[in-house]
Every structure is written in C-alpha cells, then in structure tokens.
Design a protein around this motif. Structure first.
Motif, PDB file in Angstrom:
ATOM      1  N   LEU A  29     -41.657 -11.714 -20.328  1.00 30.60           N
ATOM      2  CA  LEU A  29     -41.003 -10.452 -20.649  1.00 30.60           C
ATOM      3  C   LEU A  29     -40.312 -10.531 -22.003  1.00 30.60           C
ATOM      4  O   LEU A  29     -40.421  -9.614 -22.827  1.00 30.60           O
ATOM      5  CB  LEU A  29     -39.999 -10.084 -19.551  1.00 30.60           C
ATOM      6  N   ALA A  34     -38.919  -5.475 -23.485  1.00 31.57           N
ATOM      7  CA  ALA A  34     -38.889  -4.523 -22.377  1.00 31.57           C
ATOM      8  C   ALA A  34     -39.702  -3.270 -22.677  1.00 31.57           C
ATOM      9  O   ALA A  34     -40.409  -2.759 -21.803  1.00 31.57           O
ATOM     10  CB  ALA A  34     -37.445  -4.157 -22.053  1.00 31.57           C
ATOM     11  N   TYR A  38     -42.913  -2.010 -20.591  1.00 33.36           N
ATOM     12  CA  TYR A  38     -42.887  -0.678 -19.980  1.00 33.36           C
ATOM     13  C   TYR A  38     -44.131   0.113 -20.399  1.00 33.36           C
ATOM     14  O   TYR A  38     -44.790   0.749 -19.579  1.00 33.36           O
ATOM     15  CB  TYR A  38     -41.611   0.034 -20.421  1.00 33.36           C
ATOM     16  N   MET A  56     -35.664  -4.181 -17.012  1.00 29.32           N
ATOM     17  CA  MET A  56     -36.268  -5.197 -17.886  1.00 29.32           C
ATOM     18  C   MET A  56     -35.384  -5.467 -19.101  1.00 29.32           C
ATOM     19  O   MET A  56     -35.266  -6.618 -19.542  1.00 29.32           O
ATOM     20  CB  MET A  56     -37.669  -4.764 -18.305  1.00 29.32           C
ATOM     21  N   ALA A  57     -34.740  -4.426 -19.630  1.00 28.36           N
ATOM     22  CA  ALA A  57     -33.821  -4.629 -20.753  1.00 28.36           C
ATOM     23  C   ALA A  57     -32.639  -5.488 -20.314  1.00 28.36           C
ATOM     24  O   ALA A  57     -32.186  -6.361 -21.067  1.00 28.36           O
ATOM     25  CB  ALA A  57     -33.345  -3.279 -21.288  1.00 28.36           C
ATOM     26  N   GLU A  60     -33.800  -8.974 -20.258  1.00 29.66           N
ATOM     27  CA  GLU A  60     -33.848  -9.475 -21.644  1.00 29.66           C
ATOM     28  C   GLU A  60     -32.466  -9.874 -22.139  1.00 29.66           C
ATOM     29  O   GLU A  60     -32.304 -10.883 -22.817  1.00 29.66           O
ATOM     30  CB  GLU A  60     -34.338  -8.358 -22.584  1.00 29.66           C
ATOM     31  N   TRP A  65     -28.647  -4.395 -15.108  1.00 34.60           N
ATOM     32  CA  TRP A  65     -29.015  -3.229 -15.909  1.00 34.60           C
ATOM     33  C   TRP A  65     -27.898  -2.205 -16.028  1.00 34.60           C
ATOM     34  O   TRP A  65     -27.821  -1.474 -17.015  1.00 34.60           O
ATOM     35  CB  TRP A  65     -30.298  -2.594 -15.395  1.00 34.60           C
TER      36      TRP A  65
END
Length: 132
Positions: A29, A34, A38, A56-57, A60, A65
């Motif tokens: 990832l 991200a 996506y 996902m961010a 990272e 989130w």
C-alpha cells in the motif's frame, strides 16, 4: 495472511478487494499510495466508498482513519472526485468507440476533437512563411 501483514484500518471485504488488485501488505500500500490503490479498486469494478480511501490513508500515516486531518480528508475527496471524472470520461469515450490518447485530453478525444487547420498556410498562400 499472517496477522503482521494485515493492513491497518482495513476490514476483510476491503482486504479482499485490495488482494484482487495486488495489494496484500501495508508495504504494498505504501509503495502505491492510498489514492492509487483506491483508483485500482474502482477500475477493477468494485464499489469502494471514501471510507476505504480514508482507511488506507490512515494506514499510510500509521493512524486510525478518524485521526486524519480535515485538510488530508479534503485532499482525498478531491482525488476521489478526479478519479470519478476520469472514469466517467473513459466510459464516454468507450461508448463513442474511442479510447483516450496520450497527450490529448480525454474530453477532446471523446468528442473526436480535431485541431482547426490554417487553410491559408495549408494551401501555400502565406507568401513563403516570412514575417509580414
């Protein structure tokens, strides 16, 4: 998948989508980012929401989130909107039997845009191309 390979913030359904596009670990990832992950999930035909992008961010950034700043979330929303627009333009181009070309706007390609030709220059009537 070993527990140490689980991507933070990502549930089993989203993890399956990510595996389908070749993302199996947080390292995978981080290599892509991200936004690109996506985009790949969307292009593969899945229907991810912004929550997946935020998750996902967060992975990272090594945080939950919900701890992403408002600025980071706003940037992610803009990126998701751009991906949606790109996909809509590609769908339109495909429907018109065309594919977006390199160096040419997707919209221009979808509309079969052709640069206007200077008819005077094309016919040789410009007087030799010198300064006038």
């Amino acid at each position: 998948m070993a527990p140490s390979e689980k991507i933070r913030n990502v549930g089993p359904k989203s993890a399956a989508w990510l595996r389908q596009v070749g993302i199996r670990t947080e390292e995978d990832l981080r290599k892509l980012g991200a936004v690109e992950a996506y985009r790949r999930v969307k292009v593969a035909g899945f229907k991810p929401t912004l929550n997946l992008l935020y998750s996902m961010a967060g992975a990272e950034d090594d945080c939950h989130w919900t701890q992403l700043s408002a600025e980071r979330k706003a940037a992610l929303v803009l990126a998701a909107d751009a991906i949606d627009q790109e996909m809509a333009a590609r769908k339109t181009a495909k429907r018109l039997g065309q594919s977006p070309g390199v160096g040419q706007s997707i919209v221009d390609k979808a509309l079969n845009f052709v640069e206007p030709v200077d008819t005077e220059a094309a016919s040789g009537g410009g007087g030799g191309g010198g300064d006038e």
